[in-house]
Scaffold this motif. Structure first.
Motif, mmCIF file in Angstrom:
data_model
loop_
_atom_site.group_PDB
_atom_site.id
_atom_site.type_symbol
_atom_site.label_atom_id
_atom_site.label_comp_id
_atom_site.label_asym_id
_atom_site.label_seq_id
_atom_site.Cartn_x
_atom_site.Cartn_y
_atom_site.Cartn_z
ATOM 1 N N UNK B 149 5.182 3.245 16.617
ATOM 2 C CA UNK B 149 4.029 4.101 16.931
ATOM 3 C C UNK B 149 2.799 3.277 17.272
ATOM 4 N N UNK B 150 2.125 3.690 18.319
ATOM 5 C CA UNK B 150 0.864 3.061 18.675
ATOM 6 C C UNK B 150 -0.141 4.131 19.047
ATOM 7 N N UNK B 151 -1.385 3.949 18.646
ATOM 8 C CA UNK B 151 -2.407 4.934 18.988
ATOM 9 C C UNK B 151 -3.289 5.247 17.798
ATOM 10 N N UNK B 152 -3.871 6.447 17.854
ATOM 11 C CA UNK B 152 -4.901 6.756 16.867
ATOM 12 C C UNK B 152 -4.817 8.218 16.455
ATOM 13 N N UNK B 161 -7.675 7.602 1.075
ATOM 14 C CA UNK B 161 -7.074 7.594 -0.256
ATOM 15 C C UNK B 161 -5.559 7.752 -0.204
ATOM 16 N N UNK B 162 -5.046 8.090 0.971
ATOM 17 C CA UNK B 162 -3.636 8.498 1.045
ATOM 18 C C UNK B 162 -2.675 7.335 0.867
ATOM 19 N N UNK B 163 -1.654 7.557 0.051
ATOM 20 C CA UNK B 163 -0.567 6.585 -0.103
ATOM 21 C C UNK B 163 0.523 6.863 0.921
ATOM 22 N N UNK B 164 0.519 8.081 1.432
ATOM 23 C CA UNK B 164 1.592 8.508 2.315
ATOM 24 C C UNK B 164 1.042 9.449 3.381
ATOM 25 N N UNK B 165 1.419 9.175 4.638
ATOM 26 C CA UNK B 165 0.970 10.048 5.718
ATOM 27 C C UNK B 165 2.170 10.704 6.390
ATOM 28 N N UNK B 166 2.040 12.011 6.661
ATOM 29 C CA UNK B 166 3.006 12.690 7.528
ATOM 30 C C UNK B 166 2.410 12.634 8.927
ATOM 31 N N UNK B 185 1.152 3.869 3.137
ATOM 32 C CA UNK B 185 -0.018 3.002 3.069
ATOM 33 C C UNK B 185 0.471 1.552 2.997
ATOM 34 N N UNK B 186 -0.187 0.684 3.739
ATOM 35 C CA UNK B 186 0.183 -0.724 3.694
ATOM 36 C C UNK B 186 1.250 -1.092 4.713
ATOM 37 N N UNK B 187 1.732 -0.102 5.470
ATOM 38 C CA UNK B 187 2.717 -0.422 6.511
ATOM 39 C C UNK B 187 2.091 -1.381 7.517
ATOM 40 N N UNK B 188 2.910 -2.302 8.016
ATOM 41 C CA UNK B 188 2.389 -3.285 8.966
ATOM 42 C C UNK B 188 1.862 -2.571 10.209
ATOM 43 N N UNK B 189 0.646 -2.931 10.634
ATOM 44 C CA UNK B 189 0.065 -2.348 11.841
ATOM 45 C C UNK B 189 -0.732 -1.074 11.585
ATOM 46 N N UNK B 190 -0.765 -0.613 10.347
ATOM 47 C CA UNK B 190 -1.509 0.618 10.020
ATOM 48 C C UNK B 190 -2.899 0.238 9.509
ATOM 49 N N UNK B 191 -3.915 0.819 10.117
ATOM 50 C CA UNK B 191 -5.273 0.550 9.661
ATOM 51 C C UNK B 191 -6.003 1.882 9.480
ATOM 52 N N UNK B 205 -10.654 10.469 7.742
ATOM 53 C CA UNK B 205 -10.473 9.096 8.219
ATOM 54 C C UNK B 205 -9.866 9.088 9.611
ATOM 55 N N UNK B 206 -10.061 7.949 10.280
ATOM 56 C CA UNK B 206 -9.380 7.700 11.548
ATOM 57 C C UNK B 206 -8.280 6.694 11.221
ATOM 58 N N UNK B 207 -7.097 6.966 11.718
ATOM 59 C CA UNK B 207 -5.975 6.086 11.392
ATOM 60 C C UNK B 207 -5.467 5.430 12.673
ATOM 61 N N UNK B 208 -5.459 4.075 12.656
ATOM 62 C CA UNK B 208 -5.027 3.330 13.840
ATOM 63 C C UNK B 208 -3.598 2.837 13.632
ATOM 64 N N UNK B 209 -2.790 3.039 14.640
ATOM 65 C CA UNK B 209 -1.390 2.600 14.600
ATOM 66 C C UNK B 209 -1.223 1.498 15.639
ATOM 67 N N UNK B 210 -0.828 0.305 15.147
ATOM 68 C CA UNK B 210 -0.597 -0.801 16.075
ATOM 69 C C UNK B 210 0.845 -1.267 15.868
ATOM 70 N N UNK B 211 1.728 -0.728 16.668
ATOM 71 C CA UNK B 211 3.154 -1.032 16.564
ATOM 72 C C UNK B 211 3.659 -0.822 15.139
ATOM 73 N N UNK B 212 3.377 0.368 14.598
ATOM 74 C CA UNK B 212 3.858 0.699 13.252
ATOM 75 C C UNK B 212 5.319 1.162 13.357
ATOM 76 N N UNK B 213 6.192 0.533 12.572
ATOM 77 C CA UNK B 213 7.616 0.854 12.646
ATOM 78 C C UNK B 213 7.939 2.103 11.838
ATOM 79 N N UNK B 214 8.726 2.996 12.442
ATOM 80 C CA UNK B 214 9.251 4.162 11.736
ATOM 81 C C UNK B 214 10.762 4.035 11.716
ATOM 82 N N UNK B 215 11.311 3.783 10.542
ATOM 83 C CA UNK B 215 12.756 3.656 10.440
ATOM 84 C C UNK B 215 13.378 5.062 10.411
#
Lengths: 383, 377
Positions: B149-152, B161-166, B185-191, B205-215
């Motif tokens: 995933x890439x984008x915003x 505060x979220x530990x988990x995002x849908x 939270x803490x996934x590589x590429x997630x800001x 919040x605004x959530x930025x996805x920079x090549x976040x892997x979804x298995x």
């Protein structure tokens, strides 16, 4: 929270539907006089006229839920009214049942149920509209009669009525303005009583002025005790119908409005494709749904035996706004032709757009409803 | 037919009110609003212990297994207090996992969301600010069996505060080619970037996805078939926001009524004047009316009724418009003091600015209502 009907309620609904299927097959026109007389005979046999009244006075003894189901099913099918004595059934009858003597009940109730008479309501006066308790129509006791002099106004269907429920001032010296008011039942052909219809802005006459000049009313036609007229009236108005049937009426109007918008053109497209018009219609639909759901909540309160208080004013305000705004949008959709008397649909929408005061002003104007809510619910100080 | 609450629901209301009056009075709410995180972890823990966070989570996963009508009771009270907490965000994440997640996903996350050890949220909206599937432009790039995933994403409730995002993303060009995935939270590429809101009691919040892997095991349901799940999520979100709006708007009316009773001008409480009385009556009419619409919508959600979308849209449309007006009129009827930081009415006005767009503004919902009506005819 549960909107499902109980098995008993479902059975009653099925009974109503079967009856309506039999009497109102598609294509049957409810204004055909022969049909209307059959209809009235059959619903009377069913005891659906005066359905909420006790069976011992000739009513149907229907529960609140049964009344709602009956009204809703009838409104959906555009069935004719139950009975023909509108005000007699709406509040004169209930007041007589609650406050009348045995003789009064026997004398008046059967004719109301059988539609043999028409009643009108003599409350408002030229100087006493929203401030009804300031009424001045005077009654002086003379032996076993009251002698009544004064004027009433906005008396709906006075010209077609045989009887009137009348509020008079019997004791001008009484302390509070709600005291000293008495309720009388008056024959419209009494000597000294004259009726003058009022032509309203749609060109028709529903209301009249009623003049009383030394009209003699026997004391056995007094409803409740002398000086108790305000209590009798207030209780009678509390019998005003819930808004369930009004909601069905408004929904039918909304359907017609959607069809009008579909058939009309705005900026070269069907008016129904116009975002502004679509949203206004959706807003009406939402407001009507709010009325329905408010009605269900109030009904739940009633079923639990809690008093309704000023809650009914909420739906009166919604209905007032809807009656005005829906008619207005219809004329707006019609464009220039909307300003013509009967260019479109024989002027049906024009008449609708000019008749809202009948429901908006009668029974308390919107500003009176706002006062009621502000004072009785929010606890704000009285004026 | 019964359009009232059960004794249990009334008890829940009393309990919530008691706890919030004690733990989150307005002074505490104002204090929390000034803190970086914006809510109390301690109260959050307590809410988990009281069972509030798992109210609609199935009992098998540590929740109370109750419905949205019950949740409405809780949210109304939270709204009245302007309680700052990731309650709605977490509830929506949990409801979506319960709706479309695998047994494994449910077993892993629902108990933690129910007891508050994990905070959840939903990331749907993008720069286009559109709630329909066409508004989901973030494209998942296929990588192996999974996606990247890439984008915003924007306006993510309590995202910081979220530990988990849908997360909603697109799998193809078809209008309905939508997928939902769990991103931790803490996934590589997630800001995650906190975006200060007008209403400081409501964090986004605004959530930025920079090549976040979804298995593959992070995808909820079948990729490309999640549009109906997303639609149900939006309906639930609209109901949740409207439920808080009922409580908040009612409180705004109450504050203004109290003020109108004690403020004296021209020798009289101003609440005696019809120029004050009538707008207050209208405010009351509106709150009671969107309250009725909301209760029906929540009942429809619980019943899976065919009318759900229409009922939800009516409640949210009415609430969006009416609460905005109530916020403004509330401040205006307070006169000069309504403009001050000190008086609470301004906090309710700010809440109305958040309620209005969140899960669809009035126009969005009126358009849906109009579409349902004209398509049915």
């Amino acid at each position: 929270m549960d909107f499902h009907l109980t098995p008993d309620e479902q059975a009653f609904r099925d009974e109503v539907r079967a009856f309506l299927d039999e009497l109102l097959p598609p294509g049957r026109h409810p204004s055909d006089p022969e049909f209307l007389s059959t209809w009235q005979r059959r619903v009377r046999e069913k005891r659906w006229v005066g359905f909420s009244w006790p069976r011992e006075v000739g009513g149907g003894g229907g529960s609140i839920m049964q009344q709602v189901i009956l009204k809703e099913e009838m409104a959906k099918r555009r069935a004719p009214a139950l009975g023909t004595c509108f005000m007699g059934l709406a509040w004169v009858g209930p007041a007589i049942i609650e406050y009348g003597t045995e003789a009064q009940k026997q004398r008046f109730i059967p004719d109301i149920l059988d539609g043999k008479v028409q009643w009108c309501t003599g409350y408002s006066e030229p100087g006493s509209g929203s401030d009804l308790a300031s009424l001045q129509c005077r009654a002086v006791r003379d032996g076993d009669h009251y002698v009544v002099s004064g004027q009433k106004i906005w008396t709906s269907i006075a010209m077609w009525s045989q009887w009137m429920i009348l509020l008079v001032r019997s004791d001008p010296a009484a302390q509070g303005k709600h005291d000293g008011i008495t309720c009388l039942l008056v024959e419209m052909d009494s000597p000294g009583l004259t009726v003058r219809p009022i032509r309203n802005m749609s060109g028709t006459s529903i209301f009249a002025e009623v003049f009383l000049d030394d009209v003699r009313v026997p004391i056995e036609q007094r409803l409740g005790a002398e000086g108790e007229g305000w209590k009798v009236t207030v209780s009678a108005l509390a019998h005003e119908r819930s808004s369930i049937a009004e909601v069905e009426g408004l929904l039918r109007k909304l359907d017609e409005l959607v069809e009008l918008a579909r058939a009309s053109t705005k900026n070269g497209r069907p008016a129904l494709d116009d975002d502004g018009i679509r949203r206004r219609i959706a807003r009406f639909e939402t407001r009507i749904a709010a009325m329905r759901m408010n009605g269900m909540r109030f009904l739940t309160k009633q079923l639990k035996g809690e008093p309704l208080g000023a809650d009914t004013s909420i739906n009166k305000l919604h209905r007032a706004a809807l009656e005005i705004e829906m008619g207005d949008l219809a004329l707006e959709i019609q464009g220039s032709d909307g300003a013509l008397e009967k260019e479109i649909d024989g002027g049906r929408w024009q008449r609708f757009a000019l008749s809202w005061p009948e429901v908006v002003i009668g029974g308390g104007t919107p500003n009176i409803q706002r006062n009621i809510i502000a004072e009785r619910v929010l606890g704000l100080p009285k004026d | 037919m019964n359009f009232g609450f059960t004794d249990e629901q009334e008890l829940l209301r009393q309990e919530v009110r008691k706890v919030l009056d004690a733990q989150a009075p307005m002074a505490e709410v104002r204090r929390l609003a000034e803190t970086p995180e914006g809510f109390s972890r301690e109260l959050w823990k307590q809410m988990g212990e009281l069972g509030w966070l798992g109210l609609t989570i199935p009992e098998a996963h540590g929740g109370a297994g109750l419905g949205w009508v019950d949740l409405v009771v809780l949210l109304e009270e939270a709204g009245r207090s302007l309680l700052p907490s990731p309650l709605i965000a977490t509830t929506l994440a949990a409801a979506t996992i319960a709706d479309a997640g695998s047994a494994l996903q449910q077993a892993r996350w629902l108990p933690r969301l129910a007891d508050g050890t994990a905070i959840g949220s939903v990331a749907v909206l993008e720069a286009g600010d559109r709630l329909d599937p066409a508004g989901i432009q973030m494209r998942g790039a296929p990588v192996g069996d999974g996606w990247q995933l890439g984008g915003e994403k924007r306006a993510v409730l309590d995202g910081a505060a979220a530990d988990l995002l849908v997360v909603a993303f697109r799998t193809g060009d078809g209008a309905e080619d939508i997928a939902l995935a769990l991103v931790e939270r803490g996934a590589a590429g997630l800001r995650i970037e906190s975006t200060p809101s007008l209403d400081a009691t409501q964090r986004v919040a605004r959530v930025h996805f920079d090549a976040v892997a979804v298995l593959p095991d992070a995808v909820l349901g079948t990729p490309g078939r999640a549009a109906p799940v997303l639609a149900r999520l939006l309906d639930r979100g609209a109901v949740a926001v409207t439920a808080e709006a009922v409580g908040a708007a009612e409180q705004a009316v109450r504050l203004t009524v109290e003020y109108a009773k004690q403020r004296v001008q021209f020798g009289s409480p101003i609440g005696r004047f019809q120029g004050v009385k009538h707008p207050l009556a209208e405010m009351y009419v509106d709150v009671e009316s969107f309250r009725s619409l909301l209760y029906y919508a929540a009942w429809c959600l619980d019943e899976g009724d065919a009318e759900t979308t229409r009922a939800v849209s009516m409640a949210k449309a009415y609430a969006s418009e009416a609460f905005s007006r109530i916020g403004i009129d509330g401040v205006q009827l307070h006169g000069g003091v309504g403009y001050t930081w000190e008086y609470d009415i301004q906090l309710y006005l700010k809440r109305s600015k958040w309620v209005r767009p969140t899960f669809g503004d009035a126009d969005f919902h009126y358009d849906r209502i109009a579409r349902i009506r004209t398509e049915a005819a």
